[in-house]
Write an enzyme that holds these catalytic residues in place. Sequence first.
Site, short mmCIF file in Angstrom:
data_model
loop_
_atom_site.label_atom_id
_atom_site.label_comp_id
_atom_site.label_asym_id
_atom_site.label_seq_id
_atom_site.Cartn_x
_atom_site.Cartn_y
_atom_site.Cartn_z
N GLU A 109 0.96 -1.29 0.13
CA GLU A 109 -0.02 -0.07 -0.03
C GLU A 109 0.86 1.37 0.11
O GLU A 109 0.68 2.30 -0.61
CB GLU A 109 -0.92 -0.12 1.25
N HIS A 152 -10.90 -4.37 9.47
CA HIS A 152 -11.38 -4.23 8.36
C HIS A 152 -12.79 -3.38 8.45
O HIS A 152 -13.53 -3.51 7.53
CB HIS A 152 -11.79 -5.46 7.46
C1 LIG Z 1 -2.00 -4.64 4.25
C2 LIG Z 1 -3.13 -5.52 3.58
N1 LIG Z 1 -3.55 -5.52 2.22
C3 LIG Z 1 -4.67 -6.10 2.01
C4 LIG Z 1 -5.18 -7.08 2.48
C5 LIG Z 1 -6.37 -7.72 2.19
N2 LIG Z 1 -5.86 -9.40 1.88
C6 LIG Z 1 -6.16 -10.16 2.79
S1 LIG Z 1 -5.56 -11.54 2.42
C7 LIG Z 1 -4.77 -11.13 1.03
C8 LIG Z 1 -4.10 -11.98 0.17
C9 LIG Z 1 -3.00 -12.67 0.91
O1 LIG Z 1 -2.49 -13.57 -0.01
P1 LIG Z 1 -1.17 -14.40 0.59
O2 LIG Z 1 -0.42 -13.49 1.54
O3 LIG Z 1 -0.45 -15.11 -0.34
O4 LIG Z 1 -1.74 -15.46 1.60
P2 LIG Z 1 -2.90 -16.47 1.05
O5 LIG Z 1 -4.40 -16.01 1.18
O6 LIG Z 1 -2.52 -17.00 -0.27
O7 LIG Z 1 -2.89 -17.66 2.19
C10 LIG Z 1 -5.09 -9.80 0.85
C11 LIG Z 1 -4.84 -8.96 -0.53
C12 LIG Z 1 -4.89 -7.11 3.85
N3 LIG Z 1 -5.42 -7.92 4.74
N4 LIG Z 1 -3.64 -6.57 4.44
#
Ligand SMILES: Cc1ncc(C[n+]2csc(CCOP(=O)(O)OP(=O)(O)O)c2C)c(N)n1
Lengths: 322, 322, 339, 339
Positions: D72, D141
């Site tokens: 971000e 959130h």
């Molecule tokens: C700082 C932040 N940005 C965006 C999000 C929204 N978000 C939640 S999970 C996610 C994807 C996470 O992907 P990854 O780290 O690969 O974990 P996975 O879900 O694949 O286990 C996002 C973008 C968040 N929770 N925190």
Amino acid sequence: MVKPSKELVLSLYRGMVEIREFEMKAREIFRSGKMPGFIHVYIGEEAIATGICAQLRKDDYVASTHRGHGHAIAKGISARSSMAELMGAIDGCSGGRGGTMHLYEPEVGFLGSNGVVPPGILIATGAALSAKVRKSDQVAVAFFGDGAVNNGAFHEGLNFAATWNLPVIYVCENNLYATEMPFEQATKNTDVASRAAAYKIPGYQVDGNNVLEVYERAGEAVARARRGEGPTLLECRTYRWFGHHEGDAGTSYRAKEEIAKWRELDPVRRLRDKALADSLVTAEEFAQVDRDVEKVINDAAEYALKSPQPDVSTALDHVFSN
Amino acid sequence: MVKPSKELVLSLYRGMVEIREFEMKAREIFRSGKMPGFIHVYIGEEAIATGICAQLRKDDYVASTHRGHGHAIAKGISARSSMAELMGAIDGCSGGRGGTMHLYEPEVGFLGSNGVVPPGILIATGAALSAKVRKSDQVAVAFFGDGAVNNGAFHEGLNFAATWNLPVIYVCENNLYATEMPFEQATKNTDVASRAAAYKIPGYQVDGNNVLEVYERAGEAVARARRGEGPTLLECRTYRWFGHHEGDAGTSYRAKEEIAKWRELDPVRRLRDKALADSLVTAEEFAQVDRDVEKVINDAAEYALKSPQPDVSTALDHVFSN
Amino acid sequence: MSQAEPEISQDAQRVITYAEAGVEALQEEMRRDPSIFYIGQGIGPRGGNFQQSRGLWAEFGGDRVRDTPIAERAQAGLGVGAALAGSHPVVDIVFLDFVLEAICEIIQQASTIHYISDGKFKVPLVIRAAGGGVRSTGPHHSHTFYSFFMHIPGLKVALPSTPYDVKGLMKTALRDQNPVVFIDHKGLYGVKGPVPKEEYLIPFGKAAIKRTGEHVTIVALSQMVHRALQAATLLEKQGISAEVIDPRTLAPFDSETILTSVAKTGRLVIVDEAYAACGVSAEIAAIVATQALYDLDSPIHRICALPAPHAFSPSLDNYLIPSVDRIVSEVARVAKDRS
Amino acid sequence: MSQAEPEISQDAQRVITYAEAGVEALQEEMRRDPSIFYIGQGIGPRGGNFQQSRGLWAEFGGDRVRDTPIAERAQAGLGVGAALAGSHPVVDIVFLDFVLEAICEIIQQASTIHYISDGKFKVPLVIRAAGGGVRSTGPHHSHTFYSFFMHIPGLKVALPSTPYDVKGLMKTALRDQNPVVFIDHKGLYGVKGPVPKEEYLIPFGKAAIKRTGEHVTIVALSQMVHRALQAATLLEKQGISAEVIDPRTLAPFDSETILTSVAKTGRLVIVDEAYAACGVSAEIAAIVATQALYDLDSPIHRICALPAPHAFSPSLDNYLIPSVDRIVSEVARVAKDRS
Ligand SMILES: Cc1ncc(C[n+]2csc(CCOP(=O)(O)OP(=O)(O)O)c2C)c(N)n1
Ligand SMILES: Cc1ncc(C[n+]2csc(CCOP(=O)(O)OP(=O)(O)O)c2C)c(N)n1
Ligand SMILES: [Mg+2]
Ligand SMILES: [Mg+2]
């Protein structure tokens, strides 16, 4: 290294001397008590801004740091309006509103020096993104210190540029200290160029006190970026002769021998000595540049010291644009 | 790899099955409409939490993510209080205040799952710093996804741990996607383990669907950390069987074949098949574990569904501690 | 709740600076409590940009007093993790401005964990930073957004204006089991004041009446307390008796002392170096307008930074921030208002 | 300034969702202005977590509609750089909560550069994000800290409550040459409302009187506008006529419409899903208490989120956020107050 032309040597010499003399004058005014704020001078590091910016077009972009006077001048902001800005005066490039850490000039693509350590990295990357989206062939340069490379913005910025193949050159001015902190206390991996591998982009270590080497490496990186081949990381090893800012002697946390060693590597003298030894430029030609620059800097100081402070009736102007 | 003992195999098997069945039950309850919020299930990735946590002591620390049920259970939070927490109920490990992304339990060193992607990396690093300052030999583990590695917090956290030689293990669960974004669109360098070099720490790629391999690598990294030799980065390649969260089928942005291929690599079945082939464990012994786990999970679900919602008279409790 | 400065500060013979007072508090508490450690940029051998940690590294060593690289987000995030693991970290961000780089960890993690863990985890963490402008620190080094922290439940916020308050509040912060955002003022580090040698603590949530008065209540924050006191002296000459209140902590917030004062004076002026919009000055106005409307004999008035970025140029800089002159003239107008 | 919703929205036959209205605005403006591009997590082929960018990637391609990694701070920083270089970027942070990770770039860079470059550079940048809670989105959130942006000069802030407003304000944001923080509400994306097919813009700094009334003024923000309107209908049955005002933008802020209304009703209640302390509700109270004290027949009243982190459990979650019931009963108390 290709043999440089006489014109190139003289122009790089002039670039470095102008920064050197500008900074010496700024220190003098600061010490006289007439200059507000705190200045971070670039003396000892002139080869980097000079060598890099000599490869840029006027419409290319530069984003800079707290130690940004040299970058501003190298990118084409006049000594006059730079010095006036350091005075907080209306004839400064930022109308006196920004000051030493906030020089701005759209005319020459100077996207600002910065009071915060890493944002210049992101700003340059964003400008490169803009160029790419606009299908322009402009490139962007981010200057930053060794202090920025352990910050998350460095990581995020380089990852973006690598992934999106953006036309940006990351120039780390590794002067071995961030304020009083030696770089090896800030990280286990003091080889900044090696970090390029984490982003799968090229990274090179450059002698930051050798303007011809900087110039050559910058040329390659700029050409690469301009060809659409993406970002490059250049680690320019260098040293600041004085303290972090005026007021810090810079001697309590740095060994005398270390300072002396680096002074020996004075980029201005090295270029001069080399060109004299090669009989490429004469002593008189160099002296002529020195005299020209002295005039420019004296004129800039005079101009800046005469420039008035902004009138308080303008204090709320430019909060918003129309 | 050293030959595992029967006890180890059965215990790792049990650990994985418990997570698998917990998640299947959670999905079922979620689909019935009784569960608030959005859950991110860990199915397909069980070997990682299980293999890593099997190397930890109760007083070691874990910091986790939005996909944290598996980590919580592997570190020792009961299925009952985990499931109750998913219901937002008072018998949940966070009293229903946290929910699916905010399980906490000091008793077993579980420093929380997290609704924000990268902070677990910093929290684990901070816990490791605390251990070091307190001269304890506790270690800390940060679990995080591929989505976190391009974030600045990853860079800052790993640099701190490397520089200060902190007892922390960074476990990247690289399941190839962050929500709908393929990892190769998020970065040019998809080899997460290789990024360890930027911090001068060891980094290994591990088959995240092979619990014995995870277990072995974790053992080395934990021992290193415990000996005071600093952090390790483990990239565990894996895959989530279902969507990013319940409600996302996970099929619009991932090829059927890819999903099928990874299902073939089911970590539970692989361990089972291997141990059967080696005649280390009998089918009946596995079946007994399955039955035991089924009981535990059914009991947990019943318990959670009966647990009441927090009374609103407590809504302002625990905003501050005394 | 609503008393003038405790006797002890008047009696004290010893005079030290605001910076020294903070160091003393840290020193005493670090000696008392081995779980406290201190991290930040330049707070080790250098002793802090403002000498705000001078001597701590020499006394407590590099294990408990650690210089960090420039990585504010991680500094705060590590602080949270260490607090969860039983330490009591002090994370010095030095310039309040750069707390913005770490504010996600403060608001999302530090402020919520005690609550969302159902009281199981504590987050004893001090985030220290210096706000405000001094001598053309300019747009990136002069911020005053302490209202952000007051907005968020689960955070305590201290904003000391004197050496006495720095010491007493810092000691309290270091014994508090919650995240505390402790905001010094850059322009005050060199200011001297009486600080007793004997140990004392200042409870959070207790405003100080820095001057008693009858005609108008001035609530001032941080450096503005000093300007308000100077203004009060000048106003006295005009026959206007101003009561000057320093809330000292923003969370918890001592409304009572202010309400009691306004009940007496009927007039309220708030002086803040921060911007007005949604600032602490707004909150104080709201507290009085919701809880004590009928005590007011005149509209509430706010004297705040004018709404522009912090300008470098001294002429603009001085103009944008409330000056003693501006305070005098605007308070006088309020005090004389008979509408 | 102070008129009920423009005719056009009443006449419109077409009804679309809040999410669709935002998409339409982006679509129209991106067609008109090639300098606009859009970046964010999941806003490409996926069309956004909330379908808030649905179809944009298909129409404008991956060059102008780009999915980003989870970074971000860089997203915002790149937005600033691109804006300086002549683009007009929209940076979608999706959840307002995660704007905290980028707020340093918004406050230190975006908000200041026009001013500190003496007006030489412009920063035409839209930071888009959705605030508020919906269905147990929980502590990380559900945030609503829009007051932070209202505090900072140099930022514009839009906070639409209806599809009509989303479209008109987003189009204005995309023509504005300043940084605009554009805050949707997660709980409203599916809400439908009339949106004319003909082009229209809604100027910033112009509140909407969403309902006219005589006895009490309710200023409500974002999702709370809908609850306040429901409450007003119920209050009508008790013989209480409430005027409901939606400021629509927080910066610039239309004080006039509120002051005019309070002059008529004599009573002011502010309803906000954000916390009270230093919130927009505080600022509105302060504006009225400083500028129109004598118009008030009763103390100002605030109905805000109770001061605790956003709880996951539906029981607590619903209790902490202002409900229609709570609004009805508290507004009724204010309207009947004859103290
Ligand atoms: C700082 C932040 N940005 C965006 C999000 C929204 N978000 C939640 S999970 C996610 C994807 C996470 O992907 P990854 O780290 O690969 O974990 P996975 O879900 O694949 O286990 C996002 C973008 C968040 N929770 N925190
Ligand atoms: C985010 C942030 N943190 C801290 C500071 C304070 N600060 C200003 S310059 C500086 C050191 C920078 O060192 P380096 O990047 O190596 O540049 P150099 O001064 O050596 O040229 C620090 C810590 C800042 N400006 N921004
Ligand atoms: Mg340096
Ligand atoms: Mg993933």
